[in-house]
Design an enzyme around this catalytic site. Structure first.
Site, PDB file in Angstrom:
ATOM      1  CG  ASP A   1      -2.007  -1.077   1.002  1.00  0.00           C
ATOM      2  OD1 ASP A   1      -1.721  -2.244   1.297  1.00  0.00           O
ATOM      3  OD2 ASP A   1      -3.089  -0.734   0.489  1.00  0.00           O
TER       4      ASP A   1
HETATM    5  C1  LIG Z   1      -2.421  -4.303  -5.244  1.00  0.00           C
HETATM    6  S1  LIG Z   1      -3.399  -4.033  -3.850  1.00  0.00           S
HETATM    7  C2  LIG Z   1      -2.301  -3.584  -2.611  1.00  0.00           C
HETATM    8  C3  LIG Z   1      -2.828  -3.837  -1.210  1.00  0.00           C
HETATM    9  O1  LIG Z   1      -4.166  -3.281  -0.931  1.00  0.00           O
HETATM   10  C4  LIG Z   1      -4.859  -4.197  -0.037  1.00  0.00           C
HETATM   11  O2  LIG Z   1      -5.445  -3.523   1.069  1.00  0.00           O
HETATM   12  P1  LIG Z   1      -7.049  -3.242   1.079  1.00  0.00           P
HETATM   13  O3  LIG Z   1      -7.732  -4.515   0.651  1.00  0.00           O
HETATM   14  O4  LIG Z   1      -7.347  -2.854   2.530  1.00  0.00           O
HETATM   15  O5  LIG Z   1      -7.260  -2.100   0.125  1.00  0.00           O
HETATM   16  C5  LIG Z   1      -3.760  -5.113   0.454  1.00  0.00           C
HETATM   17  O6  LIG Z   1      -2.973  -4.501   1.473  1.00  0.00           O
HETATM   18  C6  LIG Z   1      -2.970  -5.280  -0.826  1.00  0.00           C
HETATM   19  O7  LIG Z   1      -1.742  -5.923  -0.642  1.00  0.00           O
END
Ligand SMILES: CSC[C@H]1O[C@H](OP(=O)(O)O)[C@H](O)[C@@H]1O
Length: 359
Positions: free
Chosen positions: A245
């Site tokens: 992220d």
């Molecule tokens: C390519 S997505 C990167 C990252 O986003 C996800 O978090 P969320 O589902 O809370 O938006 C997850 O940390 C992924 O690794």
């Protein structure tokens, strides 16, 4: 079944409501930045790249409906709306970087006397639409480089991969980052098996990654988050590949909660640990991961599954959505420009990048 997280054509945007997957496939209309903020904040759409793309497309949709004829006012509106969209979720950096670049573009278009208001709007919207194309191109490159890196280090012909959370077509404009590496390994016929974690409490692994892997008939097994140590002890895992992220300048990486402890277990078992992320996930303005803001989500996401309560009423909860994996636990960062060790990042980011601190 649909793996198309974003449906867009000029003036019309819909997102796949990921809160309803895997049992329901339903698209939600996004008719402006208010809708964009809500679908991101509620996690109807999630994943660092998808958050940036949907947020910016929601602005494009709204801009095309506005009949503002004054470029200065248009520029001011754009800056305010982008800053509002960035506030929907604090940890992923992609939308912040996209907002900074779009504000720079709006400033340039506003200052150029040869650009009419209509040309301003057209060039601005095209710049946002290009994000969809570039994201998929970047993910295919990440997949290629990640596949090569893992196969180069694999002793036997086939590989067994562990991944966490969801980093596929449902987290991006398509193909995915860490799941893009897995797709590339599968296309190379060298992928023996994928293990995906459930990823409590939102269950991105059980509900989304499993959904993508089953959809594409990729051999995979779902495990509970607490099984990672036992998996590495009993199965010969070739590598771990996760998303990101926000990656700090030294390579410390914020990713879904649970990533840090997977990295510790991988280190203990001598399993290479890779982060797969486009350069747009790297924040060179932060010297290390302890400066990354970690989002805390509502208790209800832990105490309930849907409408069904699973935790004792009255118990207090701690629900950070991310944790930070330190650079010393990371084997390599797989980007669209290649695979780099954390300390090589400073040589990879373009010097004119929006996030390189101005000396
Ligand atoms: C390519 S997505 C990167 C990252 O986003 C996800 O978090 P969320 O589902 O809370 O938006 C997850 O940390 C992924 O690794």
């Amino acid at each position: 079944m649909s793996l198309e997280s974003i449906k867009y054509k000029r003036g019309k945007l819909e997102v796949l409501d990921q809160l309803l997957l895997p049992l329901q496939t339903k698209y939600v209309k996004v008719e402006g930045v208010e809708d964009g903020w809500k679908v991101i904040n509620k996690m109807q759409v999630r994943g660092a790249p998808a958050i940036a793309i949907v947020g910016c497309l929601s602005l494009a949709v709204e801009l095309l409906k506005d009949d503002i004829e004054d470029k200065k006012i248009m520029r001011q509106e754009i800056e305010g709306k982008l800053n509002y969209l960035v506030s929907a979720r604090p940890t992923a950096v992609n939308i912040k970087l996209a907002a900074d670049e779009l504000i720079n573009l709006a400033n340039t278009l506003n200052a150029d006397e040869n650009v009419t208001p209509n040309e301003f709007k057209e060039r601005f919207v095209i710049s946002i639409e290009n994000m969809l194309i570039k994201d998929i191109e970047d993910n295919k490159a990440i997949g290629k480089f990640g596949c090569e890196a893992i196969l180069n280090n694999a002793n036997d012909g086939s590989v067994r991969i562990l991944t966490h959370c969801n980093t596929g077509s449902l987290a991006t404009a398509g193909y995915g980052t860490a799941l893009g590496v897995i797709r590339s390994l599968n296309e190379s016929k060298k992928l023996e098996h994928v293990y995906c974690t459930e990823t409590r409490p939102y269950n991105q692994g059980a509900r989304l990654t499993a959904y993508e892997l089953v959809h594409e008939k990729i051999p995979a097994t779902l495990i509970v988050d607490s099984m990672v140590s036992a998996l590495m002890y009993t199965r010969n895992i070739t590598a771990v590949v996760v998303g990101a992220d926000r990656v700090a300048a030294n390579g410390d990486t914020a990713n879904k909660i649970g990533t840090y402890q997977i990295a510790i277990v991988a280190k203990h078992h001598g399993v290479p640990f890779y982060v797969a992320a486009p350069l747009s996930s790297i924040d060179m303005s932060l010297t290390s991961g302890d400066r990354i803001k970690i989002e805390e989500r509502p208790d209800r996401e832990m105490t309930h599954i849907g409408e069904h309560r699973i935790a004792a009423p009255g118990i207090s909860c701690w629900n950070p959505s991310f944790d930070v994996t330190p650079t010393n636990l990371i084997t390599g960062i797989i980007t669209e420009k290649g695979v780099f060790t954390p300390n090589q990042l400073k040589d990879v980011i373009p010097k004119d990048s929006a996030v390189v601190p101005k000396s």
